[in-house]
Structures are given as C-alpha cells and as structure tokens.
Design a protein around this motif. Structure first.
Motif, PDB file in Angstrom:
ATOM      1  N   UNK A  33     -17.559  -1.443   2.668  1.00 49.80           N
ATOM      2  CA  UNK A  33     -18.418  -2.051   3.748  1.00 49.80           C
ATOM      3  C   UNK A  33     -19.719  -1.906   3.144  1.00 49.80           C
ATOM      4  N   UNK A  34     -20.616  -2.942   3.750  1.00 47.88           N
ATOM      5  CA  UNK A  34     -21.929  -2.902   3.446  1.00 47.88           C
ATOM      6  C   UNK A  34     -22.691  -1.863   4.144  1.00 47.88           C
ATOM      7  N   UNK A  35     -22.196  -0.972   4.798  1.00 49.35           N
ATOM      8  CA  UNK A  35     -23.073  -0.036   5.413  1.00 49.35           C
ATOM      9  C   UNK A  35     -23.397   1.053   4.588  1.00 49.35           C
ATOM     10  N   UNK A  36     -24.398   1.780   4.541  1.00 45.06           N
ATOM     11  CA  UNK A  36     -24.732   2.720   3.591  1.00 45.06           C
ATOM     12  C   UNK A  36     -23.565   3.725   3.060  1.00 45.06           C
ATOM     13  N   UNK A  37     -22.728   4.033   3.657  1.00 43.11           N
ATOM     14  CA  UNK A  37     -21.695   4.638   3.314  1.00 43.11           C
ATOM     15  C   UNK A  37     -20.834   4.241   2.300  1.00 43.11           C
ATOM     16  N   UNK A  38     -21.002   2.730   2.185  1.00 40.65           N
ATOM     17  CA  UNK A  38     -19.991   1.922   1.210  1.00 40.65           C
ATOM     18  C   UNK A  38     -21.012   1.772  -0.103  1.00 40.65           C
ATOM     19  N   UNK A  39     -22.205   1.924   0.086  1.00 42.86           N
ATOM     20  CA  UNK A  39     -23.011   1.217  -1.183  1.00 42.86           C
ATOM     21  C   UNK A  39     -24.011   2.295  -2.014  1.00 42.86           C
ATOM     22  N   UNK A  40     -24.326   3.445  -1.042  1.00 43.89           N
ATOM     23  CA  UNK A  40     -25.108   4.421  -1.361  1.00 43.89           C
ATOM     24  C   UNK A  40     -24.291   5.475  -1.949  1.00 43.89           C
ATOM     25  N   UNK A  41     -24.544   5.656  -3.335  1.00 39.53           N
ATOM     26  CA  UNK A  41     -23.663   6.638  -4.220  1.00 39.53           C
ATOM     27  C   UNK A  41     -24.438   7.808  -4.418  1.00 39.53           C
ATOM     28  N   UNK A  42     -23.427   8.750  -4.908  1.00 40.47           N
ATOM     29  CA  UNK A  42     -23.768  10.016  -5.535  1.00 40.47           C
ATOM     30  C   UNK A  42     -24.297   9.445  -7.143  1.00 40.47           C
TER      31      UNK A  42
ATOM     32  N   UNK B 195     -14.525   6.086  -6.326  1.00 40.40           N
ATOM     33  CA  UNK B 195     -14.483   6.627  -4.872  1.00 40.40           C
ATOM     34  C   UNK B 195     -15.071   7.994  -4.307  1.00 40.40           C
ATOM     35  N   UNK B 196     -15.899   8.615  -5.247  1.00 47.34           N
ATOM     36  CA  UNK B 196     -16.349   9.823  -4.763  1.00 47.34           C
ATOM     37  C   UNK B 196     -17.455   9.503  -3.636  1.00 47.34           C
ATOM     38  N   UNK B 197     -17.155  10.044  -2.553  1.00 51.39           N
ATOM     39  CA  UNK B 197     -18.176   9.886  -1.468  1.00 51.39           C
ATOM     40  C   UNK B 197     -19.610  10.624  -1.278  1.00 51.39           C
ATOM     41  N   UNK B 198     -20.528  10.353  -0.547  1.00 49.44           N
ATOM     42  CA  UNK B 198     -21.763  10.548  -0.638  1.00 49.44           C
ATOM     43  C   UNK B 198     -21.659  12.038  -0.287  1.00 49.44           C
ATOM     44  N   UNK B 199     -20.965  12.484   0.433  1.00 51.12           N
ATOM     45  CA  UNK B 199     -20.684  14.069   0.881  1.00 51.12           C
ATOM     46  C   UNK B 199     -20.001  14.587   0.003  1.00 51.12           C
ATOM     47  N   UNK B 200     -19.403  14.521  -0.949  1.00 51.26           N
ATOM     48  CA  UNK B 200     -18.303  14.945  -1.710  1.00 51.26           C
ATOM     49  C   UNK B 200     -18.828  15.478  -3.144  1.00 51.26           C
ATOM     50  N   UNK B 201     -20.040  15.809  -2.654  1.00 49.51           N
ATOM     51  CA  UNK B 201     -20.656  16.919  -4.161  1.00 49.51           C
ATOM     52  C   UNK B 201     -21.359  17.829  -3.463  1.00 49.51           C
ATOM     53  N   UNK B 202     -21.105  19.246  -3.930  1.00 49.23           N
ATOM     54  CA  UNK B 202     -21.817  20.265  -3.361  1.00 49.23           C
ATOM     55  C   UNK B 202     -23.449  20.042  -2.856  1.00 49.23           C
ATOM     56  N   UNK B 203     -23.992  19.601  -3.763  1.00 47.13           N
ATOM     57  CA  UNK B 203     -25.500  19.463  -3.415  1.00 47.13           C
ATOM     58  C   UNK B 203     -25.709  18.518  -2.314  1.00 47.13           C
TER      59      UNK B 203
ATOM     60  N   UNK C 152     -20.598  11.376   5.099  1.00 48.68           N
ATOM     61  CA  UNK C 152     -21.339  11.606   6.152  1.00 48.68           C
ATOM     62  C   UNK C 152     -22.959  12.111   5.442  1.00 48.68           C
ATOM     63  N   UNK C 153     -23.833  12.061   6.068  1.00 47.96           N
ATOM     64  CA  UNK C 153     -24.173  11.151   7.308  1.00 47.96           C
ATOM     65  C   UNK C 153     -24.234   9.782   7.311  1.00 47.96           C
ATOM     66  N   UNK C 154     -23.810   9.162   6.516  1.00 46.27           N
ATOM     67  CA  UNK C 154     -23.970   7.878   6.047  1.00 46.27           C
ATOM     68  C   UNK C 154     -22.880   7.018   6.906  1.00 46.27           C
TER      69      UNK C 154
END
Ligand SMILES: *[C@@H]1O[C@H](CO)[C@@H](O)[C@H](O)[C@H]1NC(C)=O
Ligand SMILES: *[C@@H]1O[C@H](CO)[C@@H](O)[C@H](O)[C@H]1NC(C)=O
Length: 379
Positions: free
Chosen positions: A291-300, A29-37, A283-285
């Motif tokens: 969900x099948x939005x980018x925020x659900x499936x595009x990962x770190x 469950x680490x989100x796209x925005x949950x990494x420093x870079x 964020x910004x996904x």
C-alpha cells in the motif's frame, strides 16, 4: 600479515584505496516496528547498536513492493521509467530490469570496485543478459525470485509449478547447497567473499537477505526467547528477525576482523513495509506492504560508518531509495552522466553532516509528485 600483502602485490597496489568499501544490506519485508529501536518487542541488539552509533534514517522512503524498490536502488530512477511499476516480476514473466539502464554495480565496477552480490535478486532472469552477473556483479550467489523455502531453496509459484532457486553465478547451485537456512547460508557466503578479497582494494558487497519475508521458517533455537508472544506468526517472525540480527553481528565482526571496517560505509534498508498477515508490524504507521500508506513505504534504514562526520544522530531529511545510486557512486568516486536523468539525489551531506535537505529534496514534498505515485499504483 602486513608484509604478506606487500610482498605479493604489484607495485602501487599496496596502498589502501581512498574509495570506501560499500556494504549494502537489503532486508525483505522488515516492518517499521520490527526493530528494537522503534520500540519493538523483538530484540535486535546488533541493529540497535549499528543504528545508534551511526545515523538513523527516520524519514526514509522506499516503494511498497520488492521488485519496484530494488529496481530503484539499482538504477536511481523511479519505476515508472523502467516499466516495473506494476508489481513484482512473476516467476514465469519474461521481464527484467531494462538492459539499457546502467546499474549501481556497473557504475562502481567502472570506478574500480570489486562487486559481489549475495542473496535475493528479483529483477528478472528470463534471459542470460538479465542475470546479476550480466548487470554489474563480478559474483552472485543467491535466489532470482523471492519467498522460496528457506532450507530447500525451492520456490513454488502455483501448485505443481516449482523450481529450484539457488544460484551461483549463472548456474543452479546444486553442489554448494547443503540445505542450510538461508540467513545463515548468505552470511557464510558474505564472510567468504570478505575473506578472499584484499581489503586495500574497494569492494561493493550487496547482501540482500531473504529474511524476513514469509514463509515463516526459523531454526528452533531462535524461538525460545519469544515464548511470551502469543501470536504464532508473530513469534516465528520475531525469531527470524533475531536470526537476522545475529547475522548482522557476524557480518560486522567479520568486517572488523578482515580489515574493512575503518574504511567502510554500511547502509541498511528494508525493501518495503512489513506484512502484518505474515508476522510483521508497522505500528504506529497505517497500512502495510503493498500500500502507499506510510506503513507500506516508510522503511527501517540507517547508515553505519566510521567515515560519518556526525555519528549517533537521527537524520530527519527526506531520504529515498533512489538516492543511494547517486550517493554511493559519488562516494565511490565514480561518475554520473548528465543524460541519466536520475530521480535520486546525492544525500551524503544530509546524512553525514546533518545538513538540511537540498532544494531538490524539498521539491519532492510537492503534492503533485505524490499524487502521481498514487495514480501509478491504482491504475
Ligand atoms: C554467527 O556465527 C556463529 C559462530 O560462528 C554461528 O554459530 C552462527 O550460526 C552464526 N549466525 C548466523 C545467523 O549466521
Ligand atoms: C533506462 O531505460 C529506459 C527504458 O528502457 C530508457 O528509456 C532510458 O533512457 C534508460 N535510462 C538510462 C539512464 O539508462
């Protein structure tokens, strides 16, 4: 130290293997925005360094939920082929990754690897044959489900239905359990696996952290640096990510200390998008886990390895979680069977040399393929 190795090993085994060590880190469950870079307020110096000096996968896709993603990683096939497309496997559900499907650790084991798993399985356990140690891992230490208590290692599904969920091999790990926070406990265990293995022989270590899934629990000392975050959930979550980052630092130092680093491929992946209701951010996904939005499936995701031809780059090729199976089996000099009809592709050249994606990969952009996966989710 060097002569100890040669003295005790049978002839021929003292030469380092050409097969790279494979260290696969799965984070929950680490989100796209949950990494420093990715511009997060959460500080992840180790992850930033590992990614910056490796290859960042910036167009990397997974499934929106845990069991489906993990089943794809283990089999190289979409979950519609394994019956795991509906949701996660629930604690009381008599279901698991189909036993007919040959798993990634089974493949690597037959290529000569020692295979070890530490952490979260979540691919079913209703009969012995489903357990990680029956599905290709020489050793297993971890939980069979997800979202248990980080200290007591109990998992409650509904009120009154709780179970102890820390296992060593195929038994409850009562004896080994000292009530340690799971991120630290799993790191310690991974380090002891590395310490007791001969780095001249190839190892596959699958370290699947419980972090940073809810419940939001974290040792107090990691909270101090996030006093400025007003949202309580986000603050705790940030601290959990910091602890994870420290775990990755300890792991990396151990890989160097025990002599694995120079011949190692490390892959880091989140299993799905973050859950904003439990501190995560994509964020910004748009959208979240589930969900099948980018925020659900595009990962770190990133790869860190001295064996990469081009390092310090960003890979923009479409990389999918099913790709690890053919990619890692090929890197490990194992064999893929034609009748396996894998959905993944060997993407090592795209990652390591920055080659544009192969035709097979671009076919995935076919809208028809995407609409199938959407339908699959909504029915
Ligand atoms: C990392 O190693 C240090 C030093 O051994 C230890 O104090 C710390 O708890 C470890 N952190 C994690 C998350 O395992
Ligand atoms: C995987 O399992 C499914 C369903 O159990 C089966 O139809 C399929 O042939 C298996 N594929 C492989 C490659 O093992």
């Amino acid at each position: 130290v060097a002569h100890c190795g040669t003295l005790h090993l049978p002839k021929g085994l003292d030469k380092p293997s050409s097969q790279p060590h494979i260290i696969f880190i799965m984070v929950d469950d680490q989100g796209f925005r949950d990494v420093g870079y990715h511009g997060s307020e959460i500080k992840t110096p180790t992850l930033d360094w590992l990614a910056a000096t490796g290859v960042k996968l910036e167009n990397y896709y997974v499934q929106p939920l845990c069991s489906p993603s993990r089943s794809q990683f283990m089999t190289g096939r979409y979950q519609i082929h394994t019956g795991l497309q509906h949701s996660i496997i629930r604690p009381t559900q008599p279901n698991c990754l189909p036993l007919e499907n040959v798993t990634l650790p089974q493949k690597l084991k037959s290529a000569g690897y020692s295979t070890h798993m530490v952490g979260k399985w979540h691919l079913g356990f209703y009969k012995r044959g489903c357990m990680p140690t029956q599905r290709g891992f020489d050793t297993f230490f971890g939980s069979l489900l997800g979202s248990g208590d980080y200290y007591s290692h109990y998992k409650c599904d509904s009120p009154g239905m709780c179970g102890y969920d820390l296992h060593e091999g195929e038994e409850a790990a009562w004896e080994q359990d000292q009530g340690i926070y799971s991120t630290s406990m799993y790191t310690q265990k991974a380090l002891s696996v590395l310490a007791s293995h001969n780095p001249k022989r190839p190892i596959f270590l699958y370290l699947a952290f419980q972090a940073v899934h809810s419940p939001l629990q974290v040792p107090a000392r990691y909270l101090e640096r996030y006093k400025s975050i007003p949202n309580q959930q986000r603050r705790k979550y940030a601290a959990m990510v910091s602890c994870l980052d420290e775990a990755m630092r300890n792991l990396t130092l151990a890989l160097k200390r025990y002599g694995y680093y120079d011949n190692m491929v490390m892959v880091y992946s989140s299993d799905n998008g973050g859950q904003p209701l439990a501190g995560g951010s994509n964020w910004p996904l748009r959208g979240s886990k589930g969900t099948y939005w980018e925020g659900g499936i595009r990962a770190v995701g990133f790869v860190h390895s001295p064996l990469l031809t081009k390092r310090r780059t960003r890979c923009r090729a479409l990389i999918h979680i099913t790709d690890w199976y053919p990619t890692l089996v090929t890197l490990g000099e194992g064999t893929l069977d034609e009748n396996q009809s894998l959905d993944g592709y060997d993407v090592w050249e795209s990652i390591s040399e920055g080659h544009p994606p192969s035709q097979g990969l671009t076919d995935r952009l076919n809208p028809f393929t995407w609409s199938i996966s959407l339908i699959e989710f909504y029915i």
